[in-house]
Design a protein around this motif. Sequence first.
Motif, short mmCIF file in Angstrom:
data_model
loop_
_atom_site.label_atom_id
_atom_site.label_comp_id
_atom_site.label_asym_id
_atom_site.label_seq_id
_atom_site.Cartn_x
_atom_site.Cartn_y
_atom_site.Cartn_z
N VAL A 1 -8.84 -38.06 4.28
CA VAL A 1 -9.16 -37.37 5.54
C VAL A 1 -7.90 -36.73 6.13
N LYS A 2 -6.79 -37.48 6.11
CA LYS A 2 -5.53 -36.94 6.64
C LYS A 2 -5.06 -35.75 5.81
N LEU A 3 -5.22 -35.83 4.48
CA LEU A 3 -4.83 -34.72 3.61
C LEU A 3 -5.70 -33.48 3.88
N LEU A 4 -7.00 -33.69 4.00
CA LEU A 4 -7.90 -32.56 4.30
C LEU A 4 -7.52 -31.92 5.63
N HIS A 5 -7.24 -32.76 6.60
CA HIS A 5 -6.83 -32.25 7.92
C HIS A 5 -5.54 -31.43 7.81
N LEU A 6 -4.56 -31.94 7.08
CA LEU A 6 -3.29 -31.24 6.90
C LEU A 6 -3.48 -29.90 6.20
N PHE A 7 -4.16 -29.92 5.05
CA PHE A 7 -4.31 -28.70 4.27
C PHE A 7 -5.19 -27.66 4.95
N ARG B 1 -2.53 -40.36 -5.55
CA ARG B 1 -3.88 -40.62 -6.07
C ARG B 1 -4.89 -39.65 -5.45
N GLU B 2 -4.83 -39.48 -4.14
CA GLU B 2 -5.78 -38.59 -3.47
C GLU B 2 -5.54 -37.12 -3.83
N LEU B 3 -4.28 -36.73 -3.98
CA LEU B 3 -3.98 -35.36 -4.40
C LEU B 3 -4.57 -35.09 -5.79
N SER B 4 -4.45 -36.07 -6.68
CA SER B 4 -5.01 -35.94 -8.02
C SER B 4 -6.53 -35.77 -7.95
N ASN B 5 -7.17 -36.60 -7.12
CA ASN B 5 -8.63 -36.49 -6.94
C ASN B 5 -9.02 -35.13 -6.38
N MET B 6 -8.27 -34.68 -5.40
CA MET B 6 -8.59 -33.40 -4.75
C MET B 6 -8.35 -32.22 -5.70
N MET B 7 -7.36 -32.34 -6.57
CA MET B 7 -7.12 -31.29 -7.57
C MET B 7 -8.26 -31.26 -8.58
N ASN B 8 -8.75 -32.44 -8.98
CA ASN B 8 -9.86 -32.49 -9.93
C ASN B 8 -11.12 -31.84 -9.36
N VAL B 9 -11.33 -31.99 -8.06
CA VAL B 9 -12.48 -31.38 -7.40
C VAL B 9 -12.26 -29.88 -7.22
N GLY B 10 -11.01 -29.47 -7.02
CA GLY B 10 -10.70 -28.05 -6.87
C GLY B 10 -10.34 -27.61 -5.46
N ILE B 11 -10.33 -28.52 -4.50
CA ILE B 11 -10.02 -28.15 -3.11
C ILE B 11 -8.51 -27.93 -2.92
N GLU C 1 -1.25 -26.98 -2.13
CA GLU C 1 -1.84 -26.26 -1.00
C GLU C 1 -3.34 -26.19 -1.18
N VAL C 2 -4.04 -25.88 -0.08
CA VAL C 2 -5.49 -25.78 -0.12
C VAL C 2 -5.89 -24.56 -0.95
N ASN C 3 -6.94 -24.71 -1.72
CA ASN C 3 -7.49 -23.61 -2.51
C ASN C 3 -8.52 -22.88 -1.63
N GLN C 4 -8.12 -21.75 -1.09
CA GLN C 4 -9.00 -21.01 -0.18
C GLN C 4 -10.19 -20.40 -0.89
N ARG C 5 -10.19 -20.40 -2.22
CA ARG C 5 -11.31 -19.86 -2.98
C ARG C 5 -12.30 -20.97 -3.39
N TYR C 6 -12.03 -22.20 -2.99
CA TYR C 6 -12.93 -23.32 -3.26
C TYR C 6 -14.27 -23.03 -2.60
N GLU C 7 -15.37 -23.29 -3.32
CA GLU C 7 -16.68 -22.88 -2.83
C GLU C 7 -17.10 -23.53 -1.51
N HIS C 8 -16.58 -24.70 -1.19
CA HIS C 8 -16.94 -25.37 0.07
C HIS C 8 -15.81 -25.31 1.09
N TYR C 9 -14.90 -24.37 0.91
CA TYR C 9 -13.74 -24.25 1.80
C TYR C 9 -14.17 -24.03 3.26
#
Length: 197
Positions: free
Chosen positions: A12-18, A44-54, A67-75
């Motif tokens: 949650v903190k990572l999503l908020h930051l990015f 660990r969370e960065l690895s998970n978030m990279m696997n998802v694509g965010i 950095e956040v992937n602004q082209r991620y489909e649920h961005y």
Amino acid sequence: MIDALFGSKTRVKLLHLFLNNPGKSFYVREITRLIDEQINSVRRELSNMMNVGIVSSENTDNKLYYEVNQRYEHYVPLRAIFADQHVEAVLDVSQAANWHDLIAQLDGVRLVVTAGVLVPGSASSIDLLVVGDTPAPKVTKAIKAIEKIEGRELNYSVLDYDEFYYRLSVRDKFITEILNGKYSILVDTDNMLNSHK
């Protein structure tokens, strides 16, 4: 409460930051300081978030930056949840009409095609193709306004009419890639695309 929904407070903190810093990249130790979490948890969370694509990463100066992937489909929906300022996840009809009017009313615009992140299911790397004899500063200003509405940067291309028509007639790779995928036509004053199908 939101920690339970998203699985961990570190995530949650990572999503908020990015999502509050689109276009800005951070390295791991910087992230751990900013969100006040343990480095192993962050990795660990960065690895998970990279696997998802965010989140995406890039190696610069022997440091791995994320950095956040602004082209991620649920961005856009995620940004609506996590961004500090209020961002509309879905444009309502009046905003969409203004968005389209904004680009369609530019002087000299003859064709506007949307694709990429602006069209669900499109894999195009170009989000907006503008064809006409519109002054570049006016197009740039309109794109900046659209980016503000969308809450993300857009990849766009502006071509004058003659160049586009030539590239269309010789089946130029750039134009063909856009038109072979999913796209939407906002403006086509000369019915160019229907006549070349």
